[in-house]
Design a protein around this motif. Structure first.
Motif, PDB file in Angstrom:
ATOM      1  N   VAL A   7      85.435  28.592  -3.047  1.00 53.75           N
ATOM      2  CA  VAL A   7      84.128  28.197  -3.566  1.00 53.75           C
ATOM      3  C   VAL A   7      83.372  29.454  -3.973  1.00 53.75           C
ATOM      4  O   VAL A   7      83.163  30.353  -3.146  1.00 53.75           O
ATOM      5  CB  VAL A   7      83.313  27.408  -2.520  1.00 53.75           C
ATOM      6  CG1 VAL A   7      81.919  27.090  -3.053  1.00 53.75           C
ATOM      7  CG2 VAL A   7      84.043  26.117  -2.139  1.00 53.75           C
ATOM      8  N   ALA A   9      80.111  31.361  -4.763  1.00 57.24           N
ATOM      9  CA  ALA A   9      78.701  31.202  -4.396  1.00 57.24           C
ATOM     10  C   ALA A   9      77.945  32.512  -4.498  1.00 57.24           C
ATOM     11  O   ALA A   9      76.942  32.708  -3.800  1.00 57.24           O
ATOM     12  CB  ALA A   9      78.595  30.653  -2.974  1.00 57.24           C
ATOM     13  N   ALA A  22      73.241  28.488  -4.015  1.00 66.42           N
ATOM     14  CA  ALA A  22      73.822  27.979  -2.774  1.00 66.42           C
ATOM     15  C   ALA A  22      72.774  27.437  -1.819  1.00 66.42           C
ATOM     16  O   ALA A  22      73.070  26.592  -0.976  1.00 66.42           O
ATOM     17  CB  ALA A  22      74.625  29.084  -2.090  1.00 66.42           C
ATOM     18  N   LEU A  32      75.794  24.583  -1.360  1.00 67.63           N
ATOM     19  CA  LEU A  32      76.994  25.178  -0.774  1.00 67.63           C
ATOM     20  C   LEU A  32      77.604  24.260   0.272  1.00 67.63           C
ATOM     21  O   LEU A  32      78.815  24.013   0.273  1.00 67.63           O
ATOM     22  CB  LEU A  32      76.651  26.533  -0.157  1.00 67.63           C
ATOM     23  CG  LEU A  32      77.796  27.237   0.569  1.00 67.63           C
ATOM     24  CD1 LEU A  32      79.009  27.410  -0.327  1.00 67.63           C
ATOM     25  CD2 LEU A  32      77.336  28.578   1.130  1.00 67.63           C
ATOM     26  N   GLN A  33      76.760  23.750   1.183  1.00 66.91           N
ATOM     27  CA  GLN A  33      77.286  22.849   2.214  1.00 66.91           C
ATOM     28  C   GLN A  33      77.878  21.590   1.589  1.00 66.91           C
ATOM     29  O   GLN A  33      78.920  21.087   2.030  1.00 66.91           O
ATOM     30  CB  GLN A  33      76.187  22.466   3.195  1.00 66.91           C
ATOM     31  CG  GLN A  33      76.679  21.627   4.370  1.00 66.91           C
ATOM     32  CD  GLN A  33      77.618  22.402   5.269  1.00 66.91           C
ATOM     33  OE1 GLN A  33      77.235  23.420   5.832  1.00 66.91           O
ATOM     34  NE2 GLN A  33      78.850  21.943   5.390  1.00 66.91           N
ATOM     35  N   THR A  35      79.367  21.344  -1.226  1.00 61.96           N
ATOM     36  CA  THR A  35      80.679  21.670  -1.794  1.00 61.96           C
ATOM     37  C   THR A  35      81.723  21.828  -0.692  1.00 61.96           C
ATOM     38  O   THR A  35      82.849  21.323  -0.805  1.00 61.96           O
ATOM     39  CB  THR A  35      80.583  22.963  -2.622  1.00 61.96           C
ATOM     40  OG1 THR A  35      79.528  22.837  -3.578  1.00 61.96           O
ATOM     41  CG2 THR A  35      81.887  23.235  -3.352  1.00 61.96           C
ATOM     42  N   ILE A  36      81.343  22.518   0.382  1.00 61.23           N
ATOM     43  CA  ILE A  36      82.265  22.687   1.507  1.00 61.23           C
ATOM     44  C   ILE A  36      82.656  21.333   2.094  1.00 61.23           C
ATOM     45  O   ILE A  36      83.830  21.059   2.374  1.00 61.23           O
ATOM     46  CB  ILE A  36      81.632  23.590   2.577  1.00 61.23           C
ATOM     47  CG1 ILE A  36      81.526  25.028   2.065  1.00 61.23           C
ATOM     48  CG2 ILE A  36      82.432  23.546   3.877  1.00 61.23           C
ATOM     49  CD1 ILE A  36      80.706  25.938   2.955  1.00 61.23           C
ATOM     50  N   VAL A  49      84.689  30.923   1.004  1.00 62.37           N
ATOM     51  CA  VAL A  49      83.442  30.995   0.247  1.00 62.37           C
ATOM     52  C   VAL A  49      83.246  32.442  -0.183  1.00 62.37           C
ATOM     53  O   VAL A  49      83.192  33.335   0.662  1.00 62.37           O
ATOM     54  CB  VAL A  49      82.250  30.522   1.097  1.00 62.37           C
ATOM     55  CG1 VAL A  49      80.939  30.676   0.310  1.00 62.37           C
ATOM     56  CG2 VAL A  49      82.440  29.072   1.533  1.00 62.37           C
ATOM     57  N   CYS A 111      79.686  26.459  -6.707  1.00 62.89           N
ATOM     58  CA  CYS A 111      78.878  25.805  -5.668  1.00 62.89           C
ATOM     59  C   CYS A 111      77.681  25.066  -6.258  1.00 62.89           C
ATOM     60  O   CYS A 111      76.857  24.550  -5.506  1.00 62.89           O
ATOM     61  CB  CYS A 111      78.383  26.822  -4.642  1.00 62.89           C
ATOM     62  SG  CYS A 111      77.032  27.878  -5.229  1.00 62.89           S
ATOM     63  N   ASP A 112      77.577  25.015  -7.596  1.00 67.03           N
ATOM     64  CA  ASP A 112      76.345  24.507  -8.215  1.00 67.03           C
ATOM     65  C   ASP A 112      76.510  23.151  -8.890  1.00 67.03           C
ATOM     66  O   ASP A 112      75.755  22.814  -9.794  1.00 67.03           O
ATOM     67  CB  ASP A 112      75.804  25.528  -9.217  1.00 67.03           C
ATOM     68  CG  ASP A 112      76.772  25.802 -10.372  1.00 67.03           C
ATOM     69  OD1 ASP A 112      77.919  25.306 -10.334  1.00 67.03           O
ATOM     70  OD2 ASP A 112      76.377  26.532 -11.308  1.00 67.03           O
TER      71      ASP A 112
END
Length: 235
Positions: A7, A9, A22, A32-33, A35-36, A49, A111-112
């Protein structure tokens, strides 16, 4: 199918007045979270990341590592802000250093993208159709989105090594990195690759900004000042 993920970021967010993407909050989670969670829910074993670190921006909370196994690790491209290809190289190195059983496939994501879960679902569902090199989503305009793709690990590693051997890795775009790959193209039927580049995008998605980072009337872009996104890699 062994699946890992990278990812990205660590961009400069130049069109968001430097506010790290992120840290933007959408539906209760940072981008970010979000995406994770999407990649771990899809079965990824490890997520690298690539960015400043687990605390991105003032007062930002790091992502949930999901237990003592620490499925989430952090890396940084060298030099910082060395571009997306350099960031992918850092993510690949982090995954390889972790153990010797690196996944056969590697999801590579920015991440966006608030709707990233739909992008991941499309990529994972179509994985049996991919070539040795990988599969990339096409946006509504038919443009490849190399940061919404799944790659064969060995093919991606070879592409990184090729740029590094020619001293072109630092500053290279994703399009340069994947130019040597034979990728299956998959139209994105869910607008899942739509991303957040500007304050207008932030508003359109109903995204929350970290405290103290809301734009002023002077920093808000207008339609006349927004740069063209054609051919521009993710920040």
């Amino acid at each position: 199918m062994l699946l890992d993920a990278i990812v990205l970021a660590g961009g400069k967010s130049s069109r968001l007045s430097g506010v790290p993407k992120a840290t933007l909050t959408w539906r209760g989670s940072t981008l970010l979270q979000n995406t994770i969670d999407a990649v771990l829910d899809a079965g990824a074993r490890r997520v690298a990341v690539v960015g400043p670190g687990p605390d991105v921006g003032p007062g930002a909370a790091g992502p949930d590592a999901r237990g003592p196994g620490s499925q989430v690790l952090f890396a940084r491209e060298d030099p910082p802000f060395g571009g997306p290809a350099s960031a992918v190289a850092a993510g690949m190195r982090a995954l390889q250093d972790l153990d010797n059983s690196a996944g056969h496939l590697v999801l590579v994501l920015a991440c966006d993208m608030p709707r990233v879960a739909a992008a991941v679902a499309q990529l994972v569902d179509a994985a049996p159709l991919l070539s040795r090199d990988g599969l990339v989503l096409l946006d509504a305009a038919g443009m490849r989105q190399p940061l919404a793709a799944v790659y064969g690990r060995s093919a991606l590693a070879d592409a990184v090594d090729g740029l590094r051997a020619s001293s072109r890795l630092d500053g290279a775009s994703m399009r340069s990195l994947i130019s040597v790959l034979d990728l299956v193209e998959l139209p994105d039927g869910r607008e899942s690759t739509r991303d957040v580049d500007t304050w207008e995008d932030v508003s359109a998605f109903g995204i929350e900004c970290p405290a103290g980072t809301l734009p002023t009337s002077e920093t808000l872009p207008t339609s006349k000042t927004l740069p063209s996104r054609e051919g521009v890699d993710h920040e």
